[in-house]
Design a protein around this motif. Sequence first.
Motif, PDB file in Angstrom:
ATOM      1  N   UNK A 236       0.777  -1.151  -0.099  1.00  0.00           N
ATOM      2  CA  UNK A 236       0.122   0.027  -0.035  1.00  0.00           C
ATOM      3  C   UNK A 236       0.912   1.288   0.170  1.00  0.00           C
ATOM      4  N   UNK A 237       2.133   1.019   0.363  1.00  0.00           N
ATOM      5  CA  UNK A 237       2.972   2.074   0.414  1.00  0.00           C
ATOM      6  C   UNK A 237       3.682   2.443  -0.816  1.00  0.00           C
ATOM      7  N   UNK A 238       3.995   1.598  -1.490  1.00  0.00           N
ATOM      8  CA  UNK A 238       4.978   1.457  -2.611  1.00  0.00           C
ATOM      9  C   UNK A 238       4.194   2.065  -3.853  1.00  0.00           C
ATOM     10  N   UNK A 239       4.669   3.024  -4.791  1.00  0.00           N
ATOM     11  CA  UNK A 239       3.780   3.737  -5.826  1.00  0.00           C
ATOM     12  C   UNK A 239       3.786   2.589  -6.944  1.00  0.00           C
ATOM     13  N   UNK A 240       4.736   1.408  -7.077  1.00  0.00           N
ATOM     14  CA  UNK A 240       4.544   0.407  -7.936  1.00  0.00           C
ATOM     15  C   UNK A 240       3.062  -0.394  -7.722  1.00  0.00           C
ATOM     16  N   UNK A 241       2.674  -0.412  -6.637  1.00  0.00           N
ATOM     17  CA  UNK A 241       1.803  -1.635  -6.325  1.00  0.00           C
ATOM     18  C   UNK A 241       0.760  -0.817  -5.387  1.00  0.00           C
ATOM     19  N   UNK A 242       0.490   0.389  -5.301  1.00  0.00           N
ATOM     20  CA  UNK A 242      -0.538   0.948  -4.477  1.00  0.00           C
ATOM     21  C   UNK A 242      -1.788   1.195  -5.214  1.00  0.00           C
ATOM     22  N   UNK A 243      -1.672   1.307  -6.640  1.00  0.00           N
ATOM     23  CA  UNK A 243      -2.847   1.933  -7.193  1.00  0.00           C
ATOM     24  C   UNK A 243      -3.252   1.080  -8.454  1.00  0.00           C
ATOM     25  N   UNK A 244      -4.209   0.098  -8.321  1.00  0.00           N
ATOM     26  CA  UNK A 244      -4.851  -0.699  -9.165  1.00  0.00           C
ATOM     27  C   UNK A 244      -3.540  -1.912  -9.568  1.00  0.00           C
ATOM     28  N   UNK A 245      -3.788  -2.389 -10.819  1.00  0.00           N
ATOM     29  CA  UNK A 245      -2.931  -3.567 -11.253  1.00  0.00           C
ATOM     30  C   UNK A 245      -1.724  -2.989 -11.634  1.00  0.00           C
ATOM     31  N   UNK A 246      -0.821  -4.349 -11.485  1.00  0.00           N
ATOM     32  CA  UNK A 246       0.768  -3.917 -11.895  1.00  0.00           C
ATOM     33  C   UNK A 246       1.009  -5.544 -12.202  1.00  0.00           C
ATOM     34  N   UNK A 247       2.105  -5.542 -12.587  1.00  0.00           N
ATOM     35  CA  UNK A 247       3.071  -6.875 -13.182  1.00  0.00           C
ATOM     36  C   UNK A 247       3.957  -7.152 -12.118  1.00  0.00           C
ATOM     37  N   UNK A 248       3.893  -8.075 -11.483  1.00  0.00           N
ATOM     38  CA  UNK A 248       4.844  -8.928 -10.511  1.00  0.00           C
ATOM     39  C   UNK A 248       6.020  -9.524 -11.217  1.00  0.00           C
ATOM     40  N   UNK A 249       6.922  -9.069 -11.267  1.00  0.00           N
ATOM     41  CA  UNK A 249       7.996  -9.410 -12.109  1.00  0.00           C
ATOM     42  C   UNK A 249       8.712 -10.783 -11.476  1.00  0.00           C
ATOM     43  N   UNK A 250       8.714 -11.756 -12.449  1.00  0.00           N
ATOM     44  CA  UNK A 250       9.141 -12.995 -12.205  1.00  0.00           C
ATOM     45  C   UNK A 250      10.057 -13.567 -13.015  1.00  0.00           C
ATOM     46  N   UNK A 251      10.580 -14.827 -12.603  1.00  0.00           N
ATOM     47  CA  UNK A 251      11.439 -15.986 -13.536  1.00  0.00           C
ATOM     48  C   UNK A 251      10.959 -17.188 -13.161  1.00  0.00           C
ATOM     49  N   UNK A 252      10.784 -17.883 -14.278  1.00  0.00           N
ATOM     50  CA  UNK A 252      10.373 -19.302 -14.154  1.00  0.00           C
ATOM     51  C   UNK A 252      11.732 -20.035 -14.279  1.00  0.00           C
ATOM     52  N   UNK A 253      12.462 -20.490 -13.186  1.00  0.00           N
ATOM     53  CA  UNK A 253      13.433 -21.519 -13.290  1.00  0.00           C
ATOM     54  C   UNK A 253      13.206 -22.977 -13.597  1.00  0.00           C
ATOM     55  N   UNK A 254      14.189 -23.639 -14.362  1.00  0.00           N
ATOM     56  CA  UNK A 254      13.924 -24.930 -14.930  1.00  0.00           C
ATOM     57  C   UNK A 254      15.322 -25.714 -14.482  1.00  0.00           C
ATOM     58  N   UNK A 255      15.082 -26.867 -14.055  1.00  0.00           N
ATOM     59  CA  UNK A 255      16.266 -27.615 -13.843  1.00  0.00           C
ATOM     60  C   UNK A 255      15.815 -29.066 -14.200  1.00  0.00           C
ATOM     61  N   UNK A 256      16.654 -29.463 -15.466  1.00  0.00           N
ATOM     62  CA  UNK A 256      16.182 -30.516 -16.365  1.00  0.00           C
ATOM     63  C   UNK A 256      17.390 -31.735 -16.094  1.00  0.00           C
ATOM     64  N   UNK A 257      17.098 -32.925 -16.249  1.00  0.00           N
ATOM     65  CA  UNK A 257      18.077 -33.865 -16.606  1.00  0.00           C
ATOM     66  C   UNK A 257      17.604 -34.954 -17.269  1.00  0.00           C
ATOM     67  N   UNK A 258      18.365 -35.576 -18.260  1.00  0.00           N
ATOM     68  CA  UNK A 258      18.014 -36.832 -19.033  1.00  0.00           C
ATOM     69  C   UNK A 258      18.309 -38.225 -18.472  1.00  0.00           C
ATOM     70  N   UNK A 259      17.065 -39.005 -18.790  1.00  0.00           N
ATOM     71  CA  UNK A 259      17.539 -40.361 -18.475  1.00  0.00           C
ATOM     72  C   UNK A 259      18.433 -40.923 -19.477  1.00  0.00           C
ATOM     73  N   UNK A 260      19.356 -41.721 -19.125  1.00  0.00           N
ATOM     74  CA  UNK A 260      20.270 -42.301 -20.202  1.00  0.00           C
ATOM     75  C   UNK A 260      19.998 -43.685 -20.777  1.00  0.00           C
TER      76      UNK A 260
END
Length: 260
Positions: A236-260
């Motif tokens: 409620x105090x932050x100008x980025x988030x106090x007034x209506x909609x905003x985008x929450x900056x995120x990353x999708x992290x992926x950890x993958x491994x292949x079955x040999x």
Amino acid sequence: MDQDERLLHASSFGAAAGAYAEHRPDYAQAAVEWALEPAPGPRVLDLVAGTGKLTAGLAALGADVIAVEPDPAMLSELRGALPGVRALSGSAEAIPLPDASVDAVLAGNAMHWFDMAVAGPEIARVLAPGGVLAGLWNLMDDGVEWVSGLARVGGSAAVGPRDTPAAWRAATAGAHLPRTGAAPARFGSPEQAEFAHGQRRTADSLVATLATRAGVLVLPERERAAALGRIRAFLGERPETAHGEFTLPMLTGVLRVRRL
């Protein structure tokens, strides 16, 4: 986190299944595509699928997807949202599928709950040779100043040990995958990648999203209300988030491994 605490956190989501389905984000499409890139075919298991956030993304990409989820309330939400997807009761430690029946096993924000000493051989059993195991996690991009502030205010209850990029890289650098060369199947070296993502939120809906995290769900009611109150006041105090909609900056992290 010891075994009893891990089980308490892992089993906390069913009580908030409806809120989880409503407020949790999906996964960056590029991240899902990268996770599947080495898979030898289209058969994909979404393991411990929750309410189907990752399942829906897999289905949208045309995968022949099966979902497995242990919690009845979460499974009910998934079946209601995705009636065309085969959804089964089961767990990472007891997968209700035949040997070598899938080309990829994916898990969205779930692999850290697996008992990999048991789940590893089960995953290897259902994976076809050359198949892929991948975990996906949605991370808060604390390289953005206000998100970093939110992480500090929320504390460990709302921002867990793998919810920011640096913490995720350290926590998932092979720790939740079957050991390379482990019986009964060999796995290659793990790979990590991160993909830009975001979620449209309001201050209220972001608080509701954070309230579905295990670290918040297991708190006593007074402590939970206090933690969420601090977060709400910050937003409620932050100008980025106090007034209506905003985008929450995120990353999708992926950890993958292949079955040999």
